[in-house]
Motif scaffolding. Structure first.
Motif, short mmCIF file in Angstrom:
data_model
loop_
_atom_site.label_atom_id
_atom_site.label_comp_id
_atom_site.label_asym_id
_atom_site.label_seq_id
_atom_site.Cartn_x
_atom_site.Cartn_y
_atom_site.Cartn_z
N HIS A 91 -0.01 9.05 -1.67
CA HIS A 91 -0.88 9.22 -2.84
C HIS A 91 -1.24 7.82 -3.34
O HIS A 91 -0.37 6.99 -3.59
N HIS A 92 -2.54 7.56 -3.49
CA HIS A 92 -2.96 6.20 -3.83
C HIS A 92 -2.79 5.88 -5.31
O HIS A 92 -2.79 4.71 -5.69
N GLU A 93 -2.66 6.89 -6.15
CA GLU A 93 -2.52 6.66 -7.58
C GLU A 93 -1.71 7.78 -8.20
O GLU A 93 -1.91 8.96 -7.88
N LEU A 94 -0.78 7.42 -9.07
CA LEU A 94 -0.01 8.38 -9.86
C LEU A 94 -0.23 8.08 -11.33
O LEU A 94 -0.43 6.92 -11.71
N ASP A 95 -0.17 9.12 -12.16
CA ASP A 95 -0.26 8.88 -13.60
C ASP A 95 1.10 8.42 -14.12
O ASP A 95 2.06 8.30 -13.35
N PRO A 96 1.24 8.13 -15.42
CA PRO A 96 2.51 7.62 -15.93
C PRO A 96 3.69 8.58 -15.78
O PRO A 96 4.84 8.15 -15.93
N THR A 97 3.41 9.86 -15.49
CA THR A 97 4.51 10.81 -15.25
C THR A 97 4.78 10.96 -13.76
O THR A 97 5.50 11.87 -13.35
N ASN A 98 4.20 10.10 -12.95
CA ASN A 98 4.36 10.13 -11.49
C ASN A 98 3.77 11.38 -10.85
O ASN A 98 4.25 11.87 -9.83
N THR A 99 2.69 11.86 -11.45
CA THR A 99 1.92 12.98 -10.90
C THR A 99 0.67 12.42 -10.24
O THR A 99 0.00 11.56 -10.81
N PRO A 100 0.32 12.88 -9.02
CA PRO A 100 -0.88 12.35 -8.36
C PRO A 100 -2.11 12.41 -9.24
O PRO A 100 -2.36 13.40 -9.94
N ALA A 101 -2.88 11.32 -9.23
CA ALA A 101 -4.10 11.20 -10.03
C ALA A 101 -5.15 10.50 -9.19
O ALA A 101 -4.89 10.06 -8.07
N ALA A 108 17.88 -6.63 -1.09
CA ALA A 108 18.05 -5.45 -0.24
C ALA A 108 18.26 -4.20 -1.09
O ALA A 108 17.77 -3.11 -0.74
N ASP A 109 18.98 -4.35 -2.20
CA ASP A 109 19.20 -3.21 -3.09
C ASP A 109 17.88 -2.73 -3.70
O ASP A 109 17.62 -1.52 -3.79
N ARG A 110 17.06 -3.66 -4.14
CA ARG A 110 15.76 -3.29 -4.69
C ARG A 110 14.89 -2.62 -3.62
O ARG A 110 14.18 -1.64 -3.89
N TYR A 111 14.93 -3.17 -2.42
CA TYR A 111 14.15 -2.61 -1.31
C TYR A 111 14.48 -1.13 -1.12
O TYR A 111 13.58 -0.29 -1.05
N ALA A 112 15.76 -0.81 -1.06
CA ALA A 112 16.17 0.59 -0.87
C ALA A 112 15.77 1.44 -2.07
O ALA A 112 15.31 2.59 -1.92
N GLN A 113 15.94 0.91 -3.27
CA GLN A 113 15.58 1.65 -4.49
C GLN A 113 14.11 2.03 -4.49
O GLN A 113 13.75 3.17 -4.81
N TRP A 114 13.25 1.10 -4.07
CA TRP A 114 11.81 1.37 -4.14
C TRP A 114 11.34 2.26 -3.01
O TRP A 114 10.38 3.02 -3.18
N PRO A 148 2.87 -3.24 -21.10
CA PRO A 148 1.99 -2.46 -20.22
C PRO A 148 0.62 -2.23 -20.85
O PRO A 148 0.50 -1.97 -22.04
N VAL A 149 -0.42 -2.33 -20.01
CA VAL A 149 -1.78 -2.02 -20.42
C VAL A 149 -2.24 -0.75 -19.70
O VAL A 149 -2.49 0.28 -20.33
N VAL A 150 -2.34 -0.81 -18.39
CA VAL A 150 -2.66 0.38 -17.59
C VAL A 150 -1.35 0.86 -16.96
O VAL A 150 -0.75 0.15 -16.16
N ARG A 151 -0.94 2.06 -17.34
CA ARG A 151 0.39 2.53 -16.95
C ARG A 151 0.38 3.39 -15.69
O ARG A 151 1.44 3.80 -15.22
N ASP A 152 -0.79 3.66 -15.13
CA ASP A 152 -0.82 4.39 -13.86
C ASP A 152 -0.10 3.59 -12.79
O ASP A 152 -0.03 2.36 -12.84
N GLY A 174 7.01 -4.97 -14.84
CA GLY A 174 6.33 -3.80 -14.30
C GLY A 174 7.17 -2.61 -13.96
O GLY A 174 6.71 -1.47 -14.06
N TRP A 175 8.42 -2.79 -13.54
CA TRP A 175 9.22 -1.67 -13.06
C TRP A 175 9.78 -0.86 -14.24
O TRP A 175 10.49 -1.39 -15.08
N ALA A 176 9.44 0.42 -14.26
CA ALA A 176 9.94 1.34 -15.30
C ALA A 176 9.71 0.77 -16.69
O ALA A 176 10.54 0.96 -17.60
N ALA A 177 8.58 0.10 -16.87
CA ALA A 177 8.32 -0.59 -18.13
C ALA A 177 8.11 0.37 -19.29
O ALA A 177 8.26 -0.02 -20.45
N ASP A 178 7.74 1.61 -18.99
CA ASP A 178 7.50 2.59 -20.04
C ASP A 178 8.55 3.70 -20.02
O ASP A 178 8.36 4.75 -20.60
N GLY A 179 9.66 3.46 -19.33
CA GLY A 179 10.75 4.42 -19.32
C GLY A 179 10.82 5.30 -18.11
O GLY A 179 11.86 5.90 -17.83
N ALA A 180 9.73 5.41 -17.36
CA ALA A 180 9.72 6.21 -16.14
C ALA A 180 9.71 5.28 -14.93
O ALA A 180 9.18 4.17 -14.98
#
Length: 436
Positions: A386-396, A363-369, A333-337, A314-320
């Protein structure tokens, strides 16, 4: 080597302040006459969505925690939301028992229209959680609510033979939908841990362990991707909703966030079982393999495996940066939001695994996220997340318009500061904050 954030008093202070800001954002959530509203992007009630049981219960839980934390104004919100669940409340079905899914005020006369009269295990699990937190917080009517919620859940939803919860009944509890689902069972585990702490009844822990064991066995057989949907015989239905992949409650495929959420819940479950055994050596121990699990996985090993699979898929599975919502059964990935609750559960799972193992990588992952959440998910202008972002991390707002509730975000401010057991409200009330 730097000190992990979870061990920094300054970070813990930041979490406390952020939690208080979330409570302030939701201060308008209580609905006149009882219940809690779905909130929009600026924290205003969305009247047309009515009063929903799951939103109301989450609000009771969050603001009960706020009251236990000593945040002024929290108790009135919790009590106002709880009123909808009590006898005579707008969500309570006085005729058949249980709680409606959604009701809406009908016109100026103030009558109540039942929008959804299905009785769902998902909703009723949250009634158990809300009542449990309400009891700990001393809310009026919470003990009676817990007694009724436990009776309804056990009588109507708990399948003793399967060791799992059925999913949905009609209003009169005469017809049970053949669908079976893991989402309702997941939140049942969360609620059961809370009920066990409030009542002292270890049977609730046994039920939670039976659900958890089933999920571990199913996930292990599927490369640690959790099959979510089943027939009434508990046969997996992996193609369900393939034509509606972004369903908010029953999406197609593997739900990345649930892998993370289950990782955390298994650690809470393990800790609760260990504590129960220490208090009563006659109860089963929790340190050994999960009953029936492949290769004898322990709860902690299963939690780590679920975490690693969810992160790899799941993490950065599509490059972002960000977690995709769902994947297929090969991990594509199926739904990339990006849903806000997924990164909240990611920080929680990482914190819980770090608490359990002490391994720096968590702990490193915790800080990263949290850095990711601060950059993209936290709404620094209007508040909350924001409850949902699109695949470019823009609010949706395709799946989750507005900012429905505070539950996931607020719990993300508490999980890193509390032990794995007891459950959240009991831990806060007991002052069991973990210090470095």
């Amino acid at each position: 080597m730097s000190t992990p954030w979870t061990d920094l008093p300054t970070h813990r202070a930041w979490l406390q302040a952020h939690g208080e800001s979330l409570l302030a954002f939701g201060r308008r959530v209580a609905v006149p006459g009882g219940g809690a509203a779905w909130l929009d992007d600026e924290g205003a009630p969305v009247v047309e969505r009515g009063v929903q049981t799951w939103i109301t219960c989450r609000t009771v839980h969050v603001y009960a925690l706020g009251h236990l934390l000593g945040v002024p104004g929290s108790r009135p919100v919790a009590q106002g939301a709880l009123a909808a669940l009590l006898p005579g409340g707008v969500l309570h079905d006085a005729e058949h028992g249980g709680w409606f899914g959604t009701v809406r005020r009908a016109g100026a006369g103030g009558g109540v229209e039942v929008v959804s009269d299905a009785k769902e295990a998902y909703q009723h699990a949250f009634v158990l959680l809300a009542a449990s937190s309400g009891v700990v917080a001393g809310l009026d009517g919470a003990r009676e609510l817990l007694d009724e919620a436990a009776r309804v859940y056990l009588d109507r939803f708990w399948d003793e033979d399967a060791g799992l919860s059925v999913d949905t009944w009609d209003r009169a509890f005469t017809a049970c939908d053949p669908y079976r689902g893991i989402n309702a069972n997941m939140h049942s585990v969360e609620a059961m841990l809370a009920v066990a702490d409030v009542t002292g009844d270890p049977a609730w822990l046994d039920r939670a362990a039976r659900i958890g064991g089933f999920v571990v066995r199913q996930a292990a057989a599927q490369g640690w991707r959790i099959p979510e949907h089943y027939s009434d015989e508990w046969v997996p239905e992996p193609d369900l909703n393939r034509d509606c992949p972004d369903d908010p409650f029953k999406p197609f495929g593997a739900t990345v966030g649930h892998g993370l959420e289950w990782a955390r819940l298994l650690l809470h479950l393990e800790a609760a079982l260990v504590a129960a055994h220490e208090a009563d050596p006659g109860l089963p121990q929790a340190g050994g393999p999960v009953d029936g699990a492949a290769e004898g996985s322990t709860w902690a090993e299963a939690a780590a495996a679920l975490f690693e699979r969810a992160v790899a898929d799941g993490w950065a599975a599509d490059g972002a940066d960000g977690f995709v919502y769902t994947t297929d059964w090969a991990g594509e990935p199926v739904v990339r939001d990006r849903m806000h609750w997924v990164v909240a559960e990611a920080t929680n799972a990482a914190a819980a695994l770090h608490t359990r193992t002490g391994e720096p990588r968590y702990a490193d992952r915790y800080a990263q996220w949290w850095d990711y959440a601060d950059r993209y998910v936290l709404d620094h202008e209007h508040g909350s997340w924001h409850h949902e972002l699109d695949p470019t991390n823009t609010p949706a707002g395709t799946v989750w318009p507005g900012k429905a509730d505070l539950y996931h975000a607020f719990q993300a401010t508490l999980v890193p500061r509390l032990p794995l057991a007891p459950s959240m409200a009991t831990a806060v009330a007991s002052g069991l904050f973990v210090t470095p």
